[in-house]
Design a protein around this motif. Structure first.
Motif, PDB file in Angstrom:
ATOM      1  N   ASP A 407       0.836  -1.281  -0.037  1.00 49.20           N
ATOM      2  CA  ASP A 407      -0.105   0.006   0.051  1.00 49.20           C
ATOM      3  C   ASP A 407       0.799   1.079   0.007  1.00 49.20           C
ATOM      4  O   ASP A 407       0.220   2.370  -0.021  1.00 49.20           O
ATOM      5  CB  ASP A 407      -0.996   0.014   1.374  1.00 49.20           C
ATOM      6  N   GLY A 408       2.177   1.090   0.076  1.00 50.06           N
ATOM      7  CA  GLY A 408       3.032   2.168  -0.127  1.00 50.06           C
ATOM      8  C   GLY A 408       3.381   2.850   1.434  1.00 50.06           C
ATOM      9  O   GLY A 408       3.962   3.776   1.559  1.00 50.06           O
ATOM     10  N   ASP A 409       2.995   2.207   2.313  1.00 53.33           N
ATOM     11  CA  ASP A 409       3.139   2.600   3.775  1.00 53.33           C
ATOM     12  C   ASP A 409       4.755   2.015   4.298  1.00 53.33           C
ATOM     13  O   ASP A 409       5.035   1.157   3.493  1.00 53.33           O
ATOM     14  CB  ASP A 409       2.273   2.230   4.880  1.00 53.33           C
ATOM     15  N   VAL A 410       5.455   2.979   4.812  1.00 53.74           N
ATOM     16  CA  VAL A 410       6.859   2.602   5.275  1.00 53.74           C
ATOM     17  C   VAL A 410       6.717   2.427   6.877  1.00 53.74           C
ATOM     18  O   VAL A 410       6.487   3.617   7.382  1.00 53.74           O
ATOM     19  CB  VAL A 410       7.632   3.686   4.913  1.00 53.74           C
ATOM     20  N   CYS A 411       7.288   1.434   7.495  1.00 55.95           N
ATOM     21  CA  CYS A 411       7.754   1.329   8.720  1.00 55.95           C
ATOM     22  C   CYS A 411       8.916   0.655   9.073  1.00 55.95           C
ATOM     23  O   CYS A 411       9.441   0.156   8.182  1.00 55.95           O
ATOM     24  CB  CYS A 411       6.219   0.855   9.395  1.00 55.95           C
ATOM     25  N   GLY A 412       9.238   0.525  10.320  1.00 54.58           N
ATOM     26  CA  GLY A 412      10.486  -0.235  10.711  1.00 54.58           C
ATOM     27  C   GLY A 412      10.694  -0.467  11.982  1.00 54.58           C
ATOM     28  O   GLY A 412      10.023   0.150  13.053  1.00 54.58           O
ATOM     29  N   ALA A 413      12.110  -0.797  12.449  1.00 55.47           N
ATOM     30  CA  ALA A 413      12.480  -0.841  13.773  1.00 55.47           C
ATOM     31  C   ALA A 413      13.914  -0.542  13.821  1.00 55.47           C
ATOM     32  O   ALA A 413      14.711  -1.266  12.919  1.00 55.47           O
ATOM     33  CB  ALA A 413      11.971  -2.318  14.341  1.00 55.47           C
ATOM     34  N   PHE A 414      14.330  -0.240  15.053  1.00 60.22           N
ATOM     35  CA  PHE A 414      15.804  -0.145  15.427  1.00 60.22           C
ATOM     36  C   PHE A 414      16.024  -1.256  16.452  1.00 60.22           C
ATOM     37  O   PHE A 414      15.286  -1.275  17.624  1.00 60.22           O
ATOM     38  CB  PHE A 414      16.199   1.094  16.256  1.00 60.22           C
TER      39      PHE A 414
END
Length: 574
Positions: A407-414
């Protein structure tokens, strides 16, 4: 701690220009301090019990400094008289240059007579001769000037400053005396600002080209730039509670600065400027703070910030110190610009732009922010295999996970720990990692979610350090008083924000990261995970978890269009 006001006028204040003192010249309020308990004494200091009586304050300071545990051989007033002797009675000259280790910081005036500046210069130079190990101590001019204000003569001031420098109580330091200690305190301040002052940190990241350069002034805001009326209220508490008070006050100043900027700019977006301009702007704000913030308001704000306990701050400082030693930065040198770590010409990701990566970089602990991002794994090159993800990421600590959904969302984690640690649990899914882990989303809008205990320290009660009996209360409020400096040598530090340092009310609050052959998980506890990713790296889900207390980072059930894992390459150690 019994102090009563029986000091003759001439026992203090010899160097003060009373015309500059304004209301502080009037003495009212209690004339003695009578208190048995340190806890009660701390309360009195915070409330300003002796703030209205200049003479009483001078006596309290003398008592406090007298009670500092010091090295056996600490130079005293007699030593000063022997060395300076007749020199003090000759024509004073304020042109004795200050030693190099004050790093160009002048002696602040602090309502002293003009010729008292010469006395301060003499005292500092005498200290330089008596303390050959001091290699970097930018706060010395301010501390000397402050104590001169409350001394009856130069020799007494010299003795008081010497006692502060020679303090050897474990876990209690008063002044940085080496570049390593000073530089790591700047990094530690950056880490604390990043965690406890997020809006102001965001403002500095948005407006200054080099954030660390701005934060390098943090001690001078307090010891040097603050007006005398505010500084003495800080000194009241600093002499009782030690160094961590400086962090608190500097964080409060940063919060007030942000409020002042958003008020005066109408909250509009600001352009990036040279860091020097931002530094000068903060300095001017702190110098003029008297017009908007009273000394008591400043202290109230400083102590309303719920910082992690003193043991963790000490541990963070030692960890930062160790990382500087490993990089070979132990003496003053030209600062490496943090932003060079992210060179827009060479940085290339299929998920985020260099600007977005720089924003993520501003959330990362200072000791890694000087590293360069190194692409370890990407599904577009290495394919959609969890095994391959592990084999490319193992041996790297920390790592950064970036995900773009279909869907084009961007997320993540350190992720603070090496993925190799998952093997400790065998094939069973078991959690590892530390409280430095966090999750974030970039699109639709940018938001970071940190370990819930940082925002809500009440979820953890204090742990009594081994070997310490019931002398210290184990209630949360006293957590940071009783905890001493870790005994482990710096080479064997247990990690900063390790869950085992905290008495967590529930296991659910420390489920940072986990992985096995069929999935990776970030954030657990409650009914969901912050991120769950399957073995094919093509499907995932996200929801609110207890560890990060985050909303879903994108659509709750999502397809992955691209996944990247980044490592941190130390450019300086090469």
């Amino acid at each position: 701690q019994k102090v009563s006001s029986i000091m003759a006028e001439e026992d203090y204040g010899t160097f003060v220009d009373w015309n500059l003192m304004g209301d502080l010249a009037k003495s009212s309020g209690p004339t003695k301090v009578d208190c048995k308990e340190l806890k009660e004494f701390k309360q009195m200091a915070r409330q300003g019990n002796w703030a209205k009586n200049h003479k009483l304050r001078a006596q309290v300071y003398q008592q406090l400094i007298k009670s500092i545990p010091c090295r056996t051989v600490t130079p005293d007033a007699e030593v000063y008289r022997d060395i300076v002797g007749e020199a003090a009675t000759k024509k004073p000259s304020s042109h004795i240059p200050l030693p190099e280790f004050v790093d160009g910081n002048p002696v602040p005036r602090y309502c002293l007579k003009a010729d008292a500046m010469a006395s301060a210069h003499r005292i500092i130079n005498c200290i330089a001769g008596q303390f050959p190990d001091i290699s970097h101590c930018p706060s010395l001019p301010a501390i000397t000037s402050l104590l001169l204000h409350f001394s009856k003569d130069e020799a007494q001031c010299f003795e008081h400053v010497s006692r502060m420098l020679a303090c050897n109580e474990p876990g209690k330091r008063l002044l940085d005396q080496t570049f390593l200690a000073y530089e790591s305190s700047c990094m530690t301040f950056g880490d604390l600002a990043n965690k406890y002052c997020t809006a102001a940190h965001k403002l500095i990241v948005a407006t200054a080209q080099d954030v660390l350069e701005v934060y390098a002034d943090w001690q001078r805001w307090v010891l040097g730039d603050l007006p005398f009326s505010h500084m003495v209220r800080v000194l009241d508490v600093y002499l009782v509670e030690g160094y961590k008070v400086l962090y608190r006050v500097a964080i409060a100043l940063l919060k007030f600065y942000r409020k002042h900027k958003t008020g005066s700019q109408g909250g509009q977006n600001q352009q990036q400027q040279d860091s020097g301009k931002i530094r000068a702007d903060i300095q001017a704000f702190v110098k003029g703070i008297g017009s908007t913030v009273t000394p008591d308001k400043l202290l109230e704000k400083s102590f309303s910030i719920r910082l992690i306990n003193r043991k963790e701050i000490t541990l963070l400082q030692l960890t930062n110190e160790k990382s500087l030693q490993q990089k070979g930065i132990t003496v003053k040198q030209k600062r490496r610009n943090v932003q060079l770590a992210l060179n827009p010409d060479t940085f290339s990701s299929e998920i985020v732009s260099a600007k977005e990566m720089r924003d993520i970089w501003s959330w990362i602990p200072e000791r890694f922010a000087l590293c360069q991002p190194e692409l370890l794994f990407t599904t577009s090159t290495h394919g959609c295999s969890l095994n391959r993800f592990y084999s490319h990421c193992e041996g790297h600590e920390p790592t950064l996970l970036l995900i773009r959904t279909t869907d084009g969302d961007v997320c993540g984690a350190f992720l603070s720990s090496d993925w190799e640690e998952r093997k400790r649990g065998g094939n069973k899914l078991s959690y590892f990692g530390t409280g430095e882990c966090f999750v974030f989303r970039l699109k639709p809008e940018m938001e970071r979610y940190e370990w819930v205990v940082i925002r809500h320290p009440e979820l953890a009660s204090a742990i009594r350090p081994e070997g310490q009996e019931d002398s210290a209360s184990s209630e949360g409020q006293n957590a940071d008083e009783s905890l001493q400096q870790p005994d482990k040598p710096p080479g064997d530090l247990s990690p900063f924000l390790a869950a085992r340092h905290f008495n967590l009310n529930s296991k659910n609050t420390s489920m940072f990261m986990a992985g096995n052959f069929d999935s990776i998980i970030v954030g657990g506890g409650g009914d969901s995970n912050a991120l769950y990713i399957d073995a094919e790296l093509n499907h995932g889900h996200t929801g609110r978890c207890t560890t990060f207390d985050n909303p879903p980072l994108c659509k709750e059930s999502f397809q992955i269009s691209l996944l990247e894992a980044w490592g941190f390459q130390d450019t300086m150690a090469q």
